[in-house]
Write an enzyme that holds these catalytic residues in place. Sequence first.
Site, mmCIF file in Angstrom:
data_model
loop_
_atom_site.group_PDB
_atom_site.id
_atom_site.type_symbol
_atom_site.label_atom_id
_atom_site.label_comp_id
_atom_site.label_asym_id
_atom_site.label_seq_id
_atom_site.Cartn_x
_atom_site.Cartn_y
_atom_site.Cartn_z
ATOM 1 N N GLN A 182 0.825 -1.219 0.000
ATOM 2 C CA GLN A 182 0.000 0.000 0.000
ATOM 3 C C GLN A 182 0.854 1.262 0.000
ATOM 4 O OE1 GLN A 182 -2.537 -0.576 3.422
ATOM 5 N NE2 GLN A 182 -3.667 -2.242 2.464
ATOM 6 N N HIS A 248 -0.766 -0.240 5.582
ATOM 7 C CA HIS A 248 -1.221 0.665 6.651
ATOM 8 C C HIS A 248 -0.248 1.817 6.928
ATOM 9 C CE1 HIS A 248 -4.074 -2.662 8.365
ATOM 10 N NE2 HIS A 248 -4.293 -2.364 7.092
ATOM 11 N N GLU A 341 -14.415 3.330 10.586
ATOM 12 C CA GLU A 341 -14.903 4.356 11.527
ATOM 13 C C GLU A 341 -14.850 5.765 10.941
ATOM 14 O OE1 GLU A 341 -12.600 4.081 15.126
ATOM 15 O OE2 GLU A 341 -13.399 2.091 15.618
#
Length: 469
Positions: A182, A248, A341
């Site tokens: 990523q 991440h 979230e």
Amino acid sequence: MKHLAGLLFCLLLVSVTNADNLDSSAALFLKNCAACHGLNLQGGDAQSLVDGKWVFAPNRDARKLVIKNGIPASGMPPHNTFTTQQINGLVDYIDAKAKAFKDNPTDIQPSAGQTIATLEKSDYTLKVQQWVTDVKIPWAIQFLDPTTALVTERPGGLRIIKNGQLDPQPIKNTPEVWHTGQGGLLDVNVDSEYATNKWIYLSYSHKLDGQNQGMTRVVRGKIVDHTWTDQQVLFEAPHHLYKSTRHHYGSRIVFPPDGYLYFSIGERGHQNDAQDITKPNGKIHRINRDGTIPPNNPFVNKPDAIPSIYTFGNRNPQGLSVHPVTGRVWESEHGPKGGDELNLIQKAGNYGWPEVTFGINYNGTPITPFTTMKGMVDPIIHWTPSIAVCGIEFYDGSLFSKWTNHLIVTSLAFQEVRLVKIEGEKVTDQEILIKRMGRVRDAAIGPDGAIYLATNGPDRILRLIPGVQ
Ligand code: HEC
């Protein structure tokens, strides 16, 4: 004579059969394709098939394959129960329609901002335009001035779009990124005093020389003569805290009116680090714009703490946006399986990961029995199952006045853009604006009030404007 009659009869038969084929192909198209590509093939939820522009399938053979196998990442379904004859017939039908469309060019949209879909939404008719193609995995988009946008490409390119035209040359001399997993060139943002100071900020995955260890790094620099210059490193983690994981990294950079720079780093796949303030990963950080540490940061006096940390317990925050009225920072983060979230950032807040989450492990086992805990900040909302929430942006433009101060939310896996209506600190409504037009990484509100979206698969910048109602 006899032969000629036979030949004529044959020709007649062939043309009748062709017309029949086209008719049955039209019926097949109506039943299986029109819902997405539009009744007249001019686009709907999916792109036009008659404008001569092919993203995936430049020739007839490729089109046959696309129809048979679909494009799973883009929402084009497979049709592998169709016979070869049916598929050939569909390609003939598309060609015939495209020719008819070409012969009547008044219907053709301008190529910059060509409309690929018109969608009825509760507040507006929404036009989806394809603004720019030829970008590679666009990660972030940000406007410099009314006519210029900057786009980061994950493999490392920093690109300029001027008046809707992509400059073919990436900016020279931008930092080398570790483009794996990523990682890559991530966010770009522009100083709120750019007009006078010319600072542009970048975040990216930085790799240590000779080692497969990386961490998110934040720099600023200027673009002079198409070249990145005057670079200053604003945040670089201690090298012993770099990680070999490939995922991440976060990250976003924002400038709320308090004058500081906030940025995010994901937990780099080390979930327990998110609760540890001696580690930079799994946090929202706050620094001065020159990289120095504000003396009133919450953990500056804690021994061994990373002094830029502002909040902790954040899993992989890939969205940050400043509320246009309150000036407060809102954050979105990827949950594991479930538990994406939307958070409102507060000083020293512990956002719970991995002690508290609405998600579970990818293999279905629980991470924690808790979804809330004293001393930890609950999300404003969570998305379970995960939409793979990415960039978020408050709408503050002039075109969609009913959306003022509401949030545009992008998603990767669900390939959605949502309008999330917010009153005070509450979400009052959510509506899917577009779906299945690629994985959406970022949204920006243009100086013209349009909503610009960076999408991957296909890689392009889309532009949303209100259509005629
Ligand atoms: C559920 C929606 C959906 C249906 C149904 C659908 N498509 Fe698609 N199709 C798409 C999407 C989405 C794309 C990719 C467009 C994009 O993201 O740019 C696509 C792409 C294509 C392409 C490639 C276009 C290019 O530029 O290369 C062709 C050809 C195509 N579709 C033909 C068909 C045909 C023929 C049918 C019916 C048999 C069909 N599609 C049914 C959604 C659909």
